[in-house]
Write a protein that holds these residues in place. Structure first.
Motif, short mmCIF file in Angstrom:
data_model
loop_
_atom_site.label_atom_id
_atom_site.label_comp_id
_atom_site.label_asym_id
_atom_site.label_seq_id
_atom_site.Cartn_x
_atom_site.Cartn_y
_atom_site.Cartn_z
N PHE A 152 0.84 -1.20 0.00
CA PHE A 152 0.00 0.00 0.00
C PHE A 152 0.88 1.25 0.00
CE2 PHE A 152 -2.13 -3.42 2.35
CZ PHE A 152 -3.25 -3.60 1.54
N PRO A 153 0.92 2.00 -1.10
CA PRO A 153 1.75 3.20 -1.17
C PRO A 153 1.46 4.21 -0.06
CG PRO A 153 0.99 2.60 -3.36
CD PRO A 153 0.27 1.71 -2.39
N GLU A 154 0.18 4.34 0.35
CA GLU A 154 -0.16 5.29 1.39
C GLU A 154 0.52 4.93 2.72
OE1 GLU A 154 -2.29 3.59 -0.40
OE2 GLU A 154 -3.35 5.05 -1.67
N LEU A 155 0.56 3.63 3.02
CA LEU A 155 1.20 3.17 4.25
C LEU A 155 2.70 3.45 4.23
CD1 LEU A 155 0.96 1.59 6.93
CD2 LEU A 155 1.33 -0.51 5.60
N ILE A 156 3.32 3.22 3.08
CA ILE A 156 4.76 3.46 2.96
C ILE A 156 5.06 4.95 3.12
CG2 ILE A 156 6.73 3.32 1.39
CD1 ILE A 156 5.31 0.86 0.14
N SER A 157 4.30 5.80 2.43
CA SER A 157 4.52 7.24 2.52
C SER A 157 4.33 7.75 3.93
CB SER A 157 3.56 7.97 1.57
OG SER A 157 3.76 7.58 0.23
N ALA A 158 3.27 7.29 4.60
CA ALA A 158 2.98 7.76 5.96
C ALA A 158 4.08 7.34 6.92
CB ALA A 158 1.63 7.21 6.42
N GLY A 159 4.55 6.11 6.77
CA GLY A 159 5.59 5.64 7.67
C GLY A 159 6.92 6.34 7.46
N LEU A 160 7.34 6.46 6.22
CA LEU A 160 8.63 7.09 5.94
C LEU A 160 8.64 8.56 6.33
CD1 LEU A 160 9.61 5.55 2.45
CD2 LEU A 160 10.47 4.92 4.71
N SER A 161 7.52 9.24 6.14
CA SER A 161 7.46 10.68 6.42
C SER A 161 7.63 11.00 7.90
CB SER A 161 6.14 11.25 5.92
OG SER A 161 5.05 10.71 6.62
N LYS A 162 7.49 10.00 8.77
CA LYS A 162 7.65 10.20 10.22
C LYS A 162 9.08 9.97 10.68
CE LYS A 162 2.91 8.69 11.13
NZ LYS A 162 2.04 7.65 11.76
N ILE A 163 9.95 9.49 9.78
CA ILE A 163 11.32 9.15 10.15
C ILE A 163 12.22 10.34 9.89
CG2 ILE A 163 13.25 7.60 9.66
CD1 ILE A 163 11.19 5.53 8.74
N PRO A 164 13.02 10.76 10.87
CA PRO A 164 13.93 11.89 10.66
C PRO A 164 14.82 11.67 9.43
CG PRO A 164 13.89 11.29 12.98
CD PRO A 164 13.10 10.24 12.26
N GLY A 165 14.89 12.70 8.60
CA GLY A 165 15.68 12.61 7.37
C GLY A 165 14.88 12.14 6.17
N TYR A 166 13.63 11.70 6.40
CA TYR A 166 12.80 11.21 5.30
C TYR A 166 11.53 12.04 5.14
CZ TYR A 166 15.81 7.13 4.87
OH TYR A 166 16.88 6.31 4.68
N GLN A 167 11.53 13.25 5.67
CA GLN A 167 10.39 14.14 5.45
C GLN A 167 10.50 14.72 4.04
OE1 GLN A 167 12.28 14.44 8.30
NE2 GLN A 167 10.89 13.74 9.86
N LYS A 168 9.76 14.12 3.13
CA LYS A 168 9.83 14.49 1.71
C LYS A 168 8.44 14.90 1.22
CE LYS A 168 14.00 12.47 1.71
NZ LYS A 168 15.29 13.18 1.54
N ASP A 169 8.43 15.32 -0.03
CA ASP A 169 7.17 15.55 -0.73
C ASP A 169 6.77 14.22 -1.39
OD1 ASP A 169 5.03 16.40 -2.26
OD2 ASP A 169 6.28 17.32 -3.80
N TYR A 170 5.88 13.47 -0.70
CA TYR A 170 5.49 12.14 -1.17
C TYR A 170 4.22 12.21 -2.01
CZ TYR A 170 8.86 10.04 2.06
OH TYR A 170 10.01 9.68 2.73
N GLU A 171 4.21 11.42 -3.05
CA GLU A 171 3.04 11.28 -3.91
C GLU A 171 2.82 9.80 -4.20
OE1 GLU A 171 1.38 13.14 -8.17
OE2 GLU A 171 3.42 13.55 -7.46
N GLN A 172 1.56 9.37 -4.18
CA GLN A 172 1.26 7.96 -4.40
C GLN A 172 0.65 7.75 -5.79
OE1 GLN A 172 -0.37 9.40 -1.34
NE2 GLN A 172 1.72 9.19 -0.57
N VAL A 173 1.11 6.71 -6.45
CA VAL A 173 0.64 6.37 -7.79
C VAL A 173 0.38 4.87 -7.84
CG1 VAL A 173 1.19 6.30 -10.25
CG2 VAL A 173 1.92 8.26 -8.86
N VAL A 174 -0.75 4.49 -8.44
CA VAL A 174 -1.06 3.07 -8.64
C VAL A 174 -1.07 2.80 -10.14
CG1 VAL A 174 -2.76 1.23 -8.35
CG2 VAL A 174 -2.35 2.87 -6.49
N ILE A 175 -0.25 1.85 -10.56
CA ILE A 175 -0.16 1.45 -11.97
C ILE A 175 -1.04 0.22 -12.19
CG2 ILE A 175 1.40 0.51 -13.73
CD1 ILE A 175 3.61 2.19 -12.52
N ASP A 176 -1.74 0.21 -13.30
CA ASP A 176 -2.61 -0.91 -13.64
C ASP A 176 -1.99 -1.70 -14.79
OD1 ASP A 176 -4.57 -2.73 -14.09
OD2 ASP A 176 -6.15 -1.27 -14.57
N PRO A 177 -1.47 -2.90 -14.51
CA PRO A 177 -0.89 -3.72 -15.60
C PRO A 177 -1.93 -4.31 -16.53
CG PRO A 177 -0.05 -4.37 -13.42
CD PRO A 177 -1.25 -3.52 -13.20
#
Length: 414
Positions: A150-175
């Protein structure tokens, strides 16, 4: 007569490294494997040492080696053997066109599918986190119908870690897969192996990527041990990709196994698939042959030396019956607490070492099996990988590291 200088039993990381090291010394090597094992579904990273037994974080694996007890496999073989095995592995990967990055001087912290960071030492270039640390804009990619990612879970978790406060965007690709079952990372990887899949991925991602962006993606950038798919997409999108750590099945392990098998075959290693080593022929304190048992008949394979890398409890190399615990092929004694009530702690995730995880075979400094008094039991047998006693690979984050180092060392010493 079926004869080899060395027989390696077990086709995981420890067994493959042992076979490659022995063959590289000019030995005729036969590798017996009952199956692909956990290497083919694992993370494909080499975790040397992430934590000590008291749960102390290890920033520098080389320094951490000095803090290990005397019965730990790393302590048995010595720090120089660890150094040599790591350098041998890095050189092998470069030679095969599937370079890894890292050193014993520091651990790397890899993003996971749940938005946390995991320590590792040697990782594929596609998992190098340097671009992620330097990035401002990060696109976290998921795939339609991919289970447990789940991209949202990854973005939320990483954004709470010092040094990983970034501008996160989530994208879902459909194969564009059809059918009712869940999509796996292997499905997506095979899709991206094709020019059509790469083009479709480029078209969907291109709407969101800015030049210089970093794309965090599950390990799906090609099934082969190379970086062709990653390089093509990075060039087309003017970005950098960073693959995450996921739960099995992970394609990174599949790539690593393929690379090692390719290299072993180049060295002339004879690989016997679905070979079930049943028992050994002994002459005193030496093993003279390994007998395989399959549906049709038993066959004896004669040898001068044996490397046992059958994977401990999970690989079936060590068995636990109601009245005894023993090694499955050579019937070697296993170092295990006599009271099974003490095999585990009450809190599985307490951060403390689990006694059952340390169960295994005692060895001397040459990795030969010994009894409780330290007497060598078999002079031409060498133990590698998860069969070894004295370490908790899960707590320490040292599983593939011990497999690499002891496999390589056993292959040289046999």
């Amino acid at each position: 007569m079926r004869t080899s200088d060395v027989i390696v039993i077990g086709g995981g990381l420890a067994g493959l490294m042992a076979a490659i090291a022995a063959a590289g010394q000019g030995k005729q090597v036969t590798l017996m494997t009952a199956g692909a094992g956990t290497l083919a579904i694992g993370g494909g990273t080499i975790d040397i040492l992430g934590y000590l037994e008291d749960n102390t974080l290890v920033e520098n694996p080389r320094a951490g080696l000095a803090c290990l007890p005397a019965d730990h496999p790393y302590s048995k073989v010595g720090s120089q053997a660890v150094e040599d095995a790591v350098q041998f592995f890095l050189n092998l990967c470069r030679q095969e066109g599937f370079a890894y990055t890292g050193s014993l001087d520091s651990n790397q912290w890899l993003p996971t599918a749940v938005g946390t960071l995991k320590p590792s030492c040697l990782v594929p270039l596609a998992m190098d986190t340097a671009p992620l640390k330097a990035a401002g804009h990060v696109v976290v990619v998921g795939f339609a119908r991919l289970k447990d990612y789940f991209p949202e879970l990854i973005s939320a978790g990483l954004s709470k870690i010092p040094g990983y406060q970034k501008d996160y965007e989530q994208v879902v690709i459909d194969p564009g897969f059809v059918g009712g079952r869940d999509v796996t990372t292997l499905d997506i990887t095979r899709w991206l192996d094709t020019p059509a899949g790469q083009q479709a991925c480029y078209e969907q991602l291109g709407k969101f990527i800015r030049p210089g962006s970093v794309v965090v993606i599950p390990p799906v950038l090609g099934s082969r041990p190379d970086y062709d798919v990653r390089n093509k997409l990075e060039h087309a999108l003017a970005c950098k990709f960073v693959e995450t750590v996921i739960m099995p099945t992970a394609i990174t392990g599949l790539r690593l196994r393929a690379m090692l098998l390719n290299h072993a075959r180049k060295l002339g290693v004879r690989i016997m698939e679905q070979a079930h080593a049943a028992w050994a022929v002994q002459d005193g304190t030496r093993v003279t042959a390994i007998v395989t048992s399959n549906v049709d008949r038993e066959r004896a394979y004669h040898t001068q030396a044996v490397v046992l890398a059958t994977g401990g409890f999970f690989g079936g190399g060590i068995t636990a019956d109601p009245d005894k615990v023993q090694e499955a092929v050579l019937q070697l004694p296993v170092a295990a607490p006599p009271d099974r009530e003490g095999w585990g702690t009450l809190k599985l995730f307490s951060g403390a070492a689990q006694p059952f995880a340390k169960i295994g075979l005692r060895v001397d400094a040459s990795l030969r099996p010994v009894d409780a008094q330290g007497r060598v039991l078999l002079n031409n047998v060498y133990i590698a990988g998860r069969n070894l006693a004295g370490y908790d690979y899960c707590l320490e984050k040292s599983g593939n590291g011990v497999a690499l180092v002891t496999g390589y060392t056993a292959g040289l010493r046999c």
